[in-house]
Design an enzyme around this catalytic site. Structure first.
Site, PDB file in Angstrom:
ATOM      1  N   LEU A   1       0.816  -1.216   0.000  1.00  0.00           N
ATOM      2  CA  LEU A   1       0.000   0.000   0.000  1.00  0.00           C
ATOM      3  C   LEU A   1       0.849   1.265   0.000  1.00  0.00           C
ATOM      4  O   LEU A   1       1.958   1.292   0.534  1.00  0.00           O
ATOM      5  CB  LEU A   1      -0.913  -0.016   1.232  1.00  0.00           C
ATOM      6  CG  LEU A   1      -1.820  -1.243   1.342  1.00  0.00           C
ATOM      7  CD1 LEU A   1      -2.709  -1.120   2.575  1.00  0.00           C
ATOM      8  CD2 LEU A   1      -2.661  -1.448   0.098  1.00  0.00           C
ATOM      9  N   HIS A   2       0.286   2.299  -0.600  1.00  0.00           N
ATOM     10  CA  HIS A   2       0.921   3.620  -0.623  1.00  0.00           C
ATOM     11  C   HIS A   2      -0.139   4.666  -0.309  1.00  0.00           C
ATOM     12  O   HIS A   2      -1.313   4.317  -0.065  1.00  0.00           O
ATOM     13  CB  HIS A   2       1.593   3.865  -1.979  1.00  0.00           C
ATOM     14  CG  HIS A   2       0.705   3.583  -3.145  1.00  0.00           C
ATOM     15  ND1 HIS A   2      -0.417   4.324  -3.422  1.00  0.00           N
ATOM     16  CD2 HIS A   2       0.738   2.620  -4.102  1.00  0.00           C
ATOM     17  CE1 HIS A   2      -1.011   3.864  -4.495  1.00  0.00           C
ATOM     18  NE2 HIS A   2      -0.345   2.800  -4.932  1.00  0.00           N
TER      19      HIS A   2
ATOM     20  N   SER B   1       1.836   0.668  -6.787  1.00  0.00           N
ATOM     21  CA  SER B   1       2.622  -0.372  -6.111  1.00  0.00           C
ATOM     22  C   SER B   1       3.800  -0.791  -6.976  1.00  0.00           C
ATOM     23  O   SER B   1       4.808  -1.275  -6.472  1.00  0.00           O
ATOM     24  CB  SER B   1       1.748  -1.581  -5.814  1.00  0.00           C
ATOM     25  OG  SER B   1       0.662  -1.197  -5.005  1.00  0.00           O
TER      26      SER B   1
ATOM     27  N   GLY C   1      -1.836   6.540  -2.071  1.00  0.00           N
ATOM     28  CA  GLY C   1      -3.029   6.481  -2.924  1.00  0.00           C
ATOM     29  C   GLY C   1      -4.075   5.550  -2.320  1.00  0.00           C
ATOM     30  O   GLY C   1      -5.262   5.885  -2.248  1.00  0.00           O
ATOM     31  N   HIS C   2      -3.633   4.376  -1.862  1.00  0.00           N
ATOM     32  CA  HIS C   2      -4.572   3.450  -1.216  1.00  0.00           C
ATOM     33  C   HIS C   2      -5.144   4.073   0.070  1.00  0.00           C
ATOM     34  O   HIS C   2      -6.317   3.913   0.382  1.00  0.00           O
ATOM     35  CB  HIS C   2      -3.871   2.145  -0.824  1.00  0.00           C
ATOM     36  CG  HIS C   2      -3.377   1.332  -1.987  1.00  0.00           C
ATOM     37  ND1 HIS C   2      -2.051   1.189  -2.277  1.00  0.00           N
ATOM     38  CD2 HIS C   2      -4.036   0.619  -2.916  1.00  0.00           C
ATOM     39  CE1 HIS C   2      -1.909   0.409  -3.336  1.00  0.00           C
ATOM     40  NE2 HIS C   2      -3.094   0.054  -3.745  1.00  0.00           N
TER      41      HIS C   2
ATOM     42  N   GLN D   1      -5.989 -12.039 -12.781  1.00  0.00           N
ATOM     43  CA  GLN D   1      -5.833 -10.840 -13.606  1.00  0.00           C
ATOM     44  C   GLN D   1      -4.402 -10.653 -14.117  1.00  0.00           C
ATOM     45  O   GLN D   1      -4.069  -9.590 -14.636  1.00  0.00           O
ATOM     46  CB  GLN D   1      -6.339  -9.600 -12.873  1.00  0.00           C
ATOM     47  CG  GLN D   1      -5.523  -9.163 -11.673  1.00  0.00           C
ATOM     48  CD  GLN D   1      -6.241  -8.105 -10.847  1.00  0.00           C
ATOM     49  OE1 GLN D   1      -7.219  -8.378 -10.176  1.00  0.00           O
ATOM     50  NE2 GLN D   1      -5.757  -6.865 -10.893  1.00  0.00           N
TER      51      GLN D   1
ATOM     52  N   LEU E   1       1.160   7.551  -7.973  1.00  0.00           N
ATOM     53  CA  LEU E   1       1.608   6.511  -7.043  1.00  0.00           C
ATOM     54  C   LEU E   1       1.081   5.162  -7.518  1.00  0.00           C
ATOM     55  O   LEU E   1      -0.060   5.039  -7.970  1.00  0.00           O
ATOM     56  CB  LEU E   1       1.104   6.802  -5.630  1.00  0.00           C
ATOM     57  CG  LEU E   1       1.618   8.075  -4.974  1.00  0.00           C
ATOM     58  CD1 LEU E   1       1.239   8.102  -3.494  1.00  0.00           C
ATOM     59  CD2 LEU E   1       3.129   8.240  -5.122  1.00  0.00           C
TER      60      LEU E   1
ATOM     61  N   LYS F   1      -6.628   6.156 -11.059  1.00  0.00           N
ATOM     62  CA  LYS F   1      -5.435   5.830 -11.849  1.00  0.00           C
ATOM     63  C   LYS F   1      -5.744   4.647 -12.767  1.00  0.00           C
ATOM     64  O   LYS F   1      -5.318   4.616 -13.907  1.00  0.00           O
ATOM     65  CB  LYS F   1      -4.235   5.497 -10.964  1.00  0.00           C
ATOM     66  CG  LYS F   1      -2.983   5.256 -11.809  1.00  0.00           C
ATOM     67  CD  LYS F   1      -1.769   5.012 -10.980  1.00  0.00           C
ATOM     68  CE  LYS F   1      -1.677   3.587 -10.514  1.00  0.00           C
ATOM     69  NZ  LYS F   1      -1.410   2.623 -11.602  1.00  0.00           N
TER      70      LYS F   1
HETATM   71  O1  PAF Z   1      -6.783  -2.202  -8.574  1.00  0.00           O
HETATM   72  C1  PAF Z   1      -6.416  -3.238  -7.963  1.00  0.00           C
HETATM   73  O2  PAF Z   1      -5.578  -3.195  -7.064  1.00  0.00           O
HETATM   74  C2  PAF Z   1      -7.008  -4.566  -8.365  1.00  0.00           C
HETATM   75  O3  PAF Z   1      -7.238  -4.631  -9.737  1.00  0.00           O
HETATM   76  C3  PAF Z   1      -8.269  -4.938  -7.568  1.00  0.00           C
HETATM   77  C4  PAF Z   1      -9.406  -3.958  -7.848  1.00  0.00           C
HETATM   78  C5  PAF Z   1      -7.963  -4.950  -6.081  1.00  0.00           C
HETATM   79  C6  PAF Z   1      -8.752  -6.329  -7.975  1.00  0.00           C
HETATM   80  O4  PAF Z   1      -7.768  -7.293  -7.741  1.00  0.00           O
END
Ligand code: PAF
Length: 279
Positions: free
Chosen positions: A29-30, A183, A32-33, A57, A181, A146
């Site tokens: 996390l940064h 990860s 932005g989160h 993904q 920002l 973003k």
């Molecule tokens: O944006 C993200 O970090 C990811 O795509 C998410 C929405 C957590 C789904 O894995």
């Protein structure tokens, strides 16, 4: 803040809670989160964040294995930011059997831009977001702009499945030099980090040229990509699209002030960065 690793624990902790606000993340996390968590906090009700690196993904050649996993530090940051529950399931907990049912977003939105260069990416995102929404049952879910296309795809899924979730998008948080920002910024070496600002600068220039000038967009986009290429980048796309559907605007729409966005994705060394700018 409680950290929960199983769905049973999560459901027990959330039983009887209304108006849960949810921030899904893949961790590392940064700021932005944390801005997303602060927004969730403002919405009232308990705040739940998830940390889960979603294999669905990632393409086979992508950075699933290298993706930074920093759960202890993430938990500290979330607690400081006012998160109530951290849901951090193992892969087996979230996908106890191969995930054969998937959410397939429409090709017209999901197969362009990121979807063209990362086929299946948005199916993976929608599938995990759908599943996380089932686990958390949030009233509100907060995402960063973003990931502009991701936000649009998730909004479409929520709308079409009539999911009772208010999806909130927050503006991109940037470093003092303007780099969005991410990860993945941690993958950049020191020299690359100073160069990385060239992506948002290229998008700013492209937006200005697209708004002020009359040269064809395709020419402007090709020139913007070429500038990055001469500086050592490998661009996937730098493009100007309508905000409404991410399709290219006509000349008439461009002249009439249609709301537009520039979006870019490019690799610097081994790091692929994305960014966007509404104008
Ligand atoms: O944006 C993200 O970090 C990811 O795509 C998410 C929405 C957590 C789904 O894995």
């Amino acid at each position: 803040m409680q950290t929960l690793h199983t769905l049973a624990e999560l459901r027990a902790a959330l039983a009887g809670q209304a108006r849960t606000a949810f921030v899904p993340t893949m961790g590392h996390l940064h700021e932005g989160h944390l801005a997303l968590v602060h927004e969730a906090r403002r919405r009232g009700g308990p705040v739940v964040a998830s940390v889960f690196v979603n294999r669905l993904q990632f393409l086979p050649h992508e950075d699933y294995d290298q993706y930074p996993r920093t759960l202890a530090r993430d938990a500290e940051l979330l607690a400081e930011a006012g998160c109530d529950l951290l849901f951090a399931p193992s892969e087996h907990e979230l996908y106890p059997e191969p995930q054969a049912y998937k959410v397939q977003p429409p090709a017209a939105l999901a197969d362009l831009l990121e979807g063209e260069f990362r086929p299946g990416f948005f199916t993976g995102v929608c599938t995990v977001v759908m599943k996380l929404f089932q686990c958390v049952q949030p009233a509100v879910a907060v995402f960063g702009q973003k990931d502009y296309q991701q936000l649009m795809v998730v909004r479409g899924m929520v709308r079409q499945f009539a999911m009772p979730v208010d999806v909130v998008g927050l503006p991109t948080v940037r470093a003092s030099d303007g780099l969005a920002l991410s990860s993945r910024n941690g993958y950049l070496g020191a020299v690359e980090r100073t160069q990385a600002i060239e992506l948002p600068l290229a998008l700013q220039r492209l937006a200005t040229e697209a708004r002020d000038g009359t040269r064809p967009l395709a020419v402007l986009e090709a020139a913007a990509a070429e500038v990055l290429r001469t500086r050592g980048w490998a661009p996937d796309y730098l493009t100007v699209r309508r905000r409404s559907d991410l399709l290219p605007p006509s000349d008439a729409e461009r002249a009439a002030g249609e709301p537009l966005v520039t979006l870019g994705a490019a690799r610097l060394g081994a790091t692929r960065l994305i960014d966007n700018l509404e104008f």
